[in-house]
Design a protein around this motif. Structure first.
Motif, PDB file in Angstrom:
ATOM      1  N   GLU A 157     -16.737  23.310   8.742  1.00  0.00           N
ATOM      2  CA  GLU A 157     -15.860  24.207   8.002  1.00  0.00           C
ATOM      3  C   GLU A 157     -14.859  23.435   7.153  1.00  0.00           C
ATOM      4  O   GLU A 157     -14.307  23.970   6.192  1.00  0.00           O
ATOM      5  N   ALA A 158     -14.646  22.162   7.512  1.00  0.00           N
ATOM      6  CA  ALA A 158     -13.730  21.329   6.725  1.00  0.00           C
ATOM      7  C   ALA A 158     -14.239  21.124   5.308  1.00  0.00           C
ATOM      8  O   ALA A 158     -13.467  20.812   4.401  1.00  0.00           O
ATOM      9  N   ALA A 159     -15.543  21.330   5.104  1.00  0.00           N
ATOM     10  CA  ALA A 159     -16.107  21.160   3.773  1.00  0.00           C
ATOM     11  C   ALA A 159     -15.725  22.290   2.827  1.00  0.00           C
ATOM     12  O   ALA A 159     -15.928  22.188   1.614  1.00  0.00           O
ATOM     13  N   GLY A 160     -15.174  23.379   3.377  1.00  0.00           N
ATOM     14  CA  GLY A 160     -14.741  24.483   2.529  1.00  0.00           C
ATOM     15  C   GLY A 160     -15.882  25.049   1.703  1.00  0.00           C
ATOM     16  O   GLY A 160     -16.992  25.242   2.195  1.00  0.00           O
ATOM     17  N   ALA A 165     -21.166  17.852   0.783  1.00  0.00           N
ATOM     18  CA  ALA A 165     -20.104  17.216   1.583  1.00  0.00           C
ATOM     19  C   ALA A 165     -20.674  15.997   2.279  1.00  0.00           C
ATOM     20  O   ALA A 165     -21.807  16.024   2.770  1.00  0.00           O
ATOM     21  N   LEU A 166     -19.857  14.939   2.314  1.00  0.00           N
ATOM     22  CA  LEU A 166     -20.279  13.696   2.956  1.00  0.00           C
ATOM     23  C   LEU A 166     -19.140  13.163   3.809  1.00  0.00           C
ATOM     24  O   LEU A 166     -17.998  13.097   3.339  1.00  0.00           O
ATOM     25  N   PRO A 167     -19.413  12.786   5.066  1.00  0.00           N
ATOM     26  CA  PRO A 167     -18.357  12.177   5.877  1.00  0.00           C
ATOM     27  C   PRO A 167     -18.111  10.742   5.429  1.00  0.00           C
ATOM     28  O   PRO A 167     -19.053  10.024   5.072  1.00  0.00           O
ATOM     29  N   ARG A 295      -7.913  13.658   6.321  1.00  0.00           N
ATOM     30  CA  ARG A 295      -8.126  15.104   6.183  1.00  0.00           C
ATOM     31  C   ARG A 295      -9.139  15.348   5.069  1.00  0.00           C
ATOM     32  O   ARG A 295      -9.321  14.487   4.198  1.00  0.00           O
ATOM     33  N   PRO A 296      -9.803  16.468   5.115  1.00  0.00           N
ATOM     34  CA  PRO A 296     -10.804  16.739   4.071  1.00  0.00           C
ATOM     35  C   PRO A 296     -10.181  16.660   2.679  1.00  0.00           C
ATOM     36  O   PRO A 296      -9.074  17.149   2.450  1.00  0.00           O
TER      37      PRO A 296
END
Length: 352
Positions: A157-160, A165-167, A295-296
């Motif tokens: 969910e942090a990807a909004g 998205a990539l960590p 943080r994202p």
């Protein structure tokens, strides 16, 4: 996951023994690659009807021998998927030579194409997004271990609303490609199609850095990264190499001697991402051993999210992270949870 013989059900039923050590043609044994790549739904028990899920897991391998080499890892992911009611897909094979021309825009100097699992990463993700199997697809390299069987929802969910998205990696690099989360959107599909079209040589990161820099509006830096990686001085026998380059007297470049090729592209990408314009000020901090993301954060325009690699929100790094790369995973930590089916005898560990 506990069966020694794998059976694929589709237009025809195919069985093979992944533990059989032989060099015969597929599907007589697990050694060869299928002539046509297979996109397989991997799970325990009978196959369920296709359904669109909120999240699907995916990986890719070149052939069945490679899959057997990582069978402990695949079984762990399949068990996790079953526990959390997630579909799990494995792309087996390499791109078809007759139908996989590179993008006309690429400057790739190689005459030979690498037939590695990562060359199919973007292709498998694109196929899953196009098929609409899930709202989002989380791709895990074959050597990514699910270390904690906890729900990934809070991390994802942090990807909004980002399409990709990539960590952040657990070392001094920005935007690794071992874990990739995509939404099934037209923008993500275009991103993935271009990523696949730009494939060149043994590494998939330079084309990824190029695309993320373009998404951030840094077109000049994006072109420089590809230009450095696509260096003819690093072509050996028609194939682009990671470190065999004639630009240095020794004939081999390295991270601390980034004169040309892949390592020069690596350094250029880092400089571009850290110079400003890609991230909000202070979003990425040079912490010595890693470029820390707490943080994202999102590149300009919000299309690409960059997820934390430090703190409680880290998806991939640290002792509490739910995912772990083989480089940071001890052999004694590669046992499946007790709730998972038993592994076949002789299942490998992959590494020390």
């Amino acid at each position: 996951a506990g069966n020694r013989t794998l059976t694929f059900r589709g237009a025809r039923r195919i069985s093979f023994d992944p533990a059989q050590d032989c060099d015969g043609a597929w599907p007589a044994c697990g050694a060869g690659a299928p002539r046509t790549p297979l996109l397989c739904s991997l799970g325990a028990g009978a196959s369920r009807p296709p359904r669109r899920a909120p999240l699907a897991l995916a990986t890719s391998v070149t052939d069945f021998r490679f899959l057997w080499r990582f069978w402990r890892w695949a079984a762990n992911t399949a068990c996790y998927a079953s526990q959390h009611d997630l579909p799990y897909y494995v792309f087996v094979g390499t791109p078809l030579k007759r139908a996989t021309k590179r993008s006309a825009a690429t400057t790739c100097p190689a005459r030979k194409e690498e037939l590695l699992g990562h060359t199919s990463k973007a292709l498998s993700l694109h196929a899953l997004a196009a098929l609409g199997v899930a709202d989002r697809v989380l791709f895990l390299d074959a050597d990514i271990w699910i270390a904690r069987h906890v729900p990934l929802r809070a991390f994802l969910e942090a990807a909004g609303a980002a399409d990709v998205a990539l960590p952040a990696p657990c070392y001094r690099q920005l935007f690794g490609a071992a874990v990739v989360l995509v939404r099934s959107t037209p923008w993500a599909a275009g991103f993935l199609a271009t990523w696949f079209g730009l494939r060149c040589g043994p590494k998939d990161q330079p084309s990824l850095w190029h695309l993320v820099l373009r998404a951030a509006g840094l077109d000049g830096a994006a072109e420089e990264v590809l230009k450095l990686y696509h260096d003819e001085r690093c072509v050996v026998d028609g194939a682009l190499t990671k470190n065999e380059c004639s630009c240095v007297a020794s004939g081999r470049v390295a991270a601390d001697d980034a004169t040309c090729g892949y390592y020069a592209a690596w350094k250029a990408a880092n400089r571009a991402f850290l110079a400003g314009g890609a991230f909000p000020p202070g979003a990425v901090v040079d912490a010595g051993d890693v470029y820390a993301v707490r943080r994202p954060t999102f590149v300009e325009g919000g299309r690409v999210a960059y997820l934390p690699n430090v703190g409680s929100g880290s998806l991939l790094c640290g002792a509490a992270a739910p995912l772990r790369h083989v480089k940071f995973l001890r052999k004694e930590d590669r046992d499946l949870p007790a709730a998972c089916p038993a592994l076949p005898p002789g299942t490998g560990w992959k590494g020390d």
